[in-house]
Design a protein around this motif. Sequence first.
Motif, mmCIF file in Angstrom:
data_model
loop_
_atom_site.group_PDB
_atom_site.id
_atom_site.type_symbol
_atom_site.label_atom_id
_atom_site.label_comp_id
_atom_site.label_asym_id
_atom_site.label_seq_id
_atom_site.Cartn_x
_atom_site.Cartn_y
_atom_site.Cartn_z
ATOM 1 N N ASN A 58 0.838 -1.212 0.000
ATOM 2 C CA ASN A 58 0.000 0.000 0.000
ATOM 3 C C ASN A 58 0.863 1.248 0.000
ATOM 4 O O ASN A 58 0.523 2.245 -0.665
ATOM 5 C CB ASN A 58 -0.928 0.000 1.212
ATOM 6 C CG ASN A 58 -2.071 -1.007 1.051
ATOM 7 O OD1 ASN A 58 -2.431 -1.365 -0.072
ATOM 8 N ND2 ASN A 58 -2.645 -1.446 2.167
ATOM 9 N N ALA A 59 1.965 1.203 0.732
ATOM 10 C CA ALA A 59 2.861 2.360 0.770
ATOM 11 C C ALA A 59 3.477 2.601 -0.602
ATOM 12 O O ALA A 59 3.629 3.755 -1.041
ATOM 13 C CB ALA A 59 3.973 2.131 1.810
ATOM 14 N N ILE A 60 3.818 1.542 -1.292
ATOM 15 C CA ILE A 60 4.394 1.687 -2.627
ATOM 16 C C ILE A 60 3.335 2.212 -3.600
ATOM 17 O O ILE A 60 3.613 3.053 -4.454
ATOM 18 C CB ILE A 60 4.980 0.337 -3.107
ATOM 19 C CG1 ILE A 60 6.176 -0.065 -2.238
ATOM 20 C CG2 ILE A 60 5.393 0.422 -4.578
ATOM 21 C CD1 ILE A 60 6.706 -1.446 -2.527
ATOM 22 N N ARG A 61 2.099 1.713 -3.465
ATOM 23 C CA ARG A 61 1.009 2.197 -4.338
ATOM 24 C C ARG A 61 0.800 3.695 -4.152
ATOM 25 O O ARG A 61 0.498 4.414 -5.119
ATOM 26 C CB ARG A 61 -0.286 1.464 -4.016
ATOM 27 C CG ARG A 61 -0.306 -0.005 -4.432
ATOM 28 C CD ARG A 61 -1.707 -0.590 -4.264
ATOM 29 N NE ARG A 61 -1.719 -2.042 -4.519
ATOM 30 C CZ ARG A 61 -1.667 -2.957 -3.563
ATOM 31 N NH1 ARG A 61 -1.650 -2.575 -2.280
ATOM 32 N NH2 ARG A 61 -1.660 -4.242 -3.890
ATOM 33 N N ALA A 62 0.938 4.134 -2.923
ATOM 34 C CA ALA A 62 0.683 5.556 -2.630
ATOM 35 C C ALA A 62 1.848 6.444 -3.013
ATOM 36 O O ALA A 62 1.703 7.672 -3.096
ATOM 37 C CB ALA A 62 0.386 5.723 -1.137
ATOM 38 N N ALA A 63 3.026 5.866 -3.250
ATOM 39 C CA ALA A 63 4.219 6.661 -3.549
ATOM 40 C C ALA A 63 4.123 7.244 -4.947
ATOM 41 O O ALA A 63 3.513 6.664 -5.857
ATOM 42 C CB ALA A 63 5.466 5.788 -3.429
ATOM 43 N N ALA A 64 4.736 8.397 -5.123
ATOM 44 C CA ALA A 64 4.756 9.053 -6.431
ATOM 45 C C ALA A 64 5.546 8.201 -7.421
ATOM 46 O O ALA A 64 6.422 7.419 -7.044
ATOM 47 C CB ALA A 64 5.383 10.436 -6.300
ATOM 48 N N ALA A 65 5.248 8.373 -8.694
ATOM 49 C CA ALA A 65 5.903 7.566 -9.731
ATOM 50 C C ALA A 65 7.406 7.802 -9.777
ATOM 51 O O ALA A 65 8.168 6.907 -10.154
ATOM 52 C CB ALA A 65 5.283 7.872 -11.087
ATOM 53 N N ASP A 66 7.838 9.018 -9.360
ATOM 54 C CA ASP A 66 9.271 9.319 -9.423
ATOM 55 C C ASP A 66 9.985 9.032 -8.096
ATOM 56 O O ASP A 66 11.162 9.339 -7.948
ATOM 57 C CB ASP A 66 9.501 10.767 -9.846
ATOM 58 C CG ASP A 66 8.926 11.761 -8.856
ATOM 59 O OD1 ASP A 66 8.191 11.333 -7.934
ATOM 60 O OD2 ASP A 66 9.224 12.966 -8.982
ATOM 61 N N GLU A 67 9.263 8.458 -7.140
ATOM 62 C CA GLU A 67 9.889 8.116 -5.859
ATOM 63 C C GLU A 67 10.712 6.837 -6.041
ATOM 64 O O GLU A 67 10.228 5.829 -6.554
ATOM 65 C CB GLU A 67 8.820 7.900 -4.795
ATOM 66 C CG GLU A 67 9.382 7.635 -3.409
ATOM 67 C CD GLU A 67 9.935 8.900 -2.764
ATOM 68 O OE1 GLU A 67 10.844 8.758 -1.919
ATOM 69 O OE2 GLU A 67 9.468 9.995 -3.100
ATOM 70 N N VAL A 68 11.967 6.901 -5.600
ATOM 71 C CA VAL A 68 12.826 5.709 -5.677
ATOM 72 C C VAL A 68 12.528 4.833 -4.465
ATOM 73 O O VAL A 68 12.751 5.234 -3.318
ATOM 74 C CB VAL A 68 14.318 6.095 -5.714
ATOM 75 C CG1 VAL A 68 15.197 4.829 -5.692
ATOM 76 C CG2 VAL A 68 14.618 6.922 -6.966
ATOM 77 N N ILE A 69 12.013 3.637 -4.721
ATOM 78 C CA ILE A 69 11.598 2.731 -3.654
ATOM 79 C C ILE A 69 12.734 1.777 -3.300
ATOM 80 O O ILE A 69 13.451 1.280 -4.169
ATOM 81 C CB ILE A 69 10.352 1.925 -4.090
ATOM 82 C CG1 ILE A 69 9.215 2.874 -4.515
ATOM 83 C CG2 ILE A 69 9.890 0.989 -2.978
ATOM 84 C CD1 ILE A 69 8.742 3.791 -3.424
ATOM 85 N N ARG A 70 12.876 1.516 -2.000
ATOM 86 C CA ARG A 70 13.877 0.555 -1.527
ATOM 87 C C ARG A 70 13.169 -0.598 -0.822
ATOM 88 O O ARG A 70 12.186 -0.400 -0.094
ATOM 89 C CB ARG A 70 14.848 1.221 -0.528
ATOM 90 C CG ARG A 70 15.578 2.449 -1.077
ATOM 91 C CD ARG A 70 16.803 2.060 -1.871
ATOM 92 N NE ARG A 70 17.787 1.404 -1.025
ATOM 93 C CZ ARG A 70 18.672 2.068 -0.250
ATOM 94 N NH1 ARG A 70 18.661 3.391 -0.209
ATOM 95 N NH2 ARG A 70 19.553 1.396 0.470
ATOM 96 N N CYS A 71 13.618 -1.806 -1.058
ATOM 97 C CA CYS A 71 13.068 -2.960 -0.360
ATOM 98 C C CYS A 71 13.389 -2.850 1.129
ATOM 99 O O CYS A 71 14.543 -2.631 1.509
ATOM 100 C CB CYS A 71 13.657 -4.257 -0.934
ATOM 101 S SG CYS A 71 13.156 -5.747 -0.037
ATOM 102 N N GLU A 72 12.373 -3.015 1.970
ATOM 103 C CA GLU A 72 12.581 -2.890 3.407
ATOM 104 C C GLU A 72 13.458 -4.009 3.955
ATOM 105 O O GLU A 72 14.119 -3.850 4.973
ATOM 106 C CB GLU A 72 11.220 -2.893 4.134
ATOM 107 C CG GLU A 72 10.351 -1.681 3.859
ATOM 108 C CD GLU A 72 10.963 -0.402 4.399
ATOM 109 O OE1 GLU A 72 11.731 -0.484 5.390
ATOM 110 O OE2 GLU A 72 10.688 0.668 3.834
ATOM 111 N N GLU A 73 13.491 -5.138 3.272
ATOM 112 C CA GLU A 73 14.253 -6.287 3.759
ATOM 113 C C GLU A 73 15.712 -6.234 3.317
ATOM 114 O O GLU A 73 16.624 -6.284 4.130
ATOM 115 C CB GLU A 73 13.611 -7.587 3.258
ATOM 116 C CG GLU A 73 14.316 -8.843 3.742
ATOM 117 C CD GLU A 73 14.237 -9.030 5.244
ATOM 118 O OE1 GLU A 73 15.156 -9.643 5.810
ATOM 119 O OE2 GLU A 73 13.256 -8.547 5.858
#
Length: 247
Positions: free
Chosen positions: A219-234
Motif C-alpha cells: 500500500n505504501a508503494i502504491r501511494a508513492a509518487a511515480a518518481d519516488e525511488v523505492i527501496r526494499c525494506e528487507e
Amino acid sequence: MKAASEAQLRLLDLQELDTALDRLEHRKRTLPELAEIQHAEERLGKFSDAFVAAQTEISDIDREQKKAEQDVDQVRARADRDQKRLDSGQVSSARDLENLQSEIVSLQRRQSDLEEIVLEVMERREEAETRLRDVESDRETSEKTLTELSARRDAAYSEIDGEAELTRTARAGVATDIPDDLMKLYDKLRDQHRGVAATALLRGQCQGCHLQLNTVELNAIRAAAADEVIRCEECRRILVRTKESGL
C-alpha cells in the motif's frame, strides 16, 4: 530520492548488463582450461626435474664407467708387463718365478672382476638412457598438451573479452539515461549486495531477496509518487516498479 520512472526502469537494463559482465568475469576466472593448465604445468615441472635427474644419473654413471675402465687398463697393463717378464726368461729364481706366476693369476682374476663391474655399469647406463628417453617423451607430450591448453584458454579469453566489450558499450549507452545521484546509489548498493543493486517488484515480491511484501508495504508503494525511488525494506535494494508488479 527522486528519479523519473523511465530512468528507474533503465536501472533494470543496467543491472542486467552488469550481471552479464559479472558472469563473463566469473567465466573467465573459472575456465576449465585454467585448472588443466595448472595440472599440466605441475606435470611438466615433475618431468623436467626427472629429466635433469636422469641426465645427472647418466653423468655419474659415465664417471663410474670411466674409472672402472681405467682400473681394468691398469690391471691389464700390469699383467702384460709381468707376462712379458715371464716370457723373456729374465726371472731365473724359482721363487721369483713362482711369485710372478701367482701375481699374473691374481691380476687376471682382478681384471675379470673389474670387467664384470664395467659390464654392470654399462647395463645400468643403458637402463638410465631408457629412463631418460621415456622422461623426455613424457616431457615433450606435456609441453604439447600445455601449448594446446594455453591456446584454448587464449581463444576463450578472446571470446569472453569480445562479449564483455560489447556489453560495456551497451552499458555506457544505458548509463547516460540514469541521473548521477541515482547512479551513485546504484554503484554503492552493488558493492554492498554482491553486484545486485536494482531489482524488479514482480507480483508483490522483491526479486532481490525473493520475499513477498506485506499489504502495508505494498500500500505504501502504491501511494508513492511515480518518481519516488523505492527501496526494499528487507534487503534495501532499489525496488523498480513495472507493469508486472501487481500494484
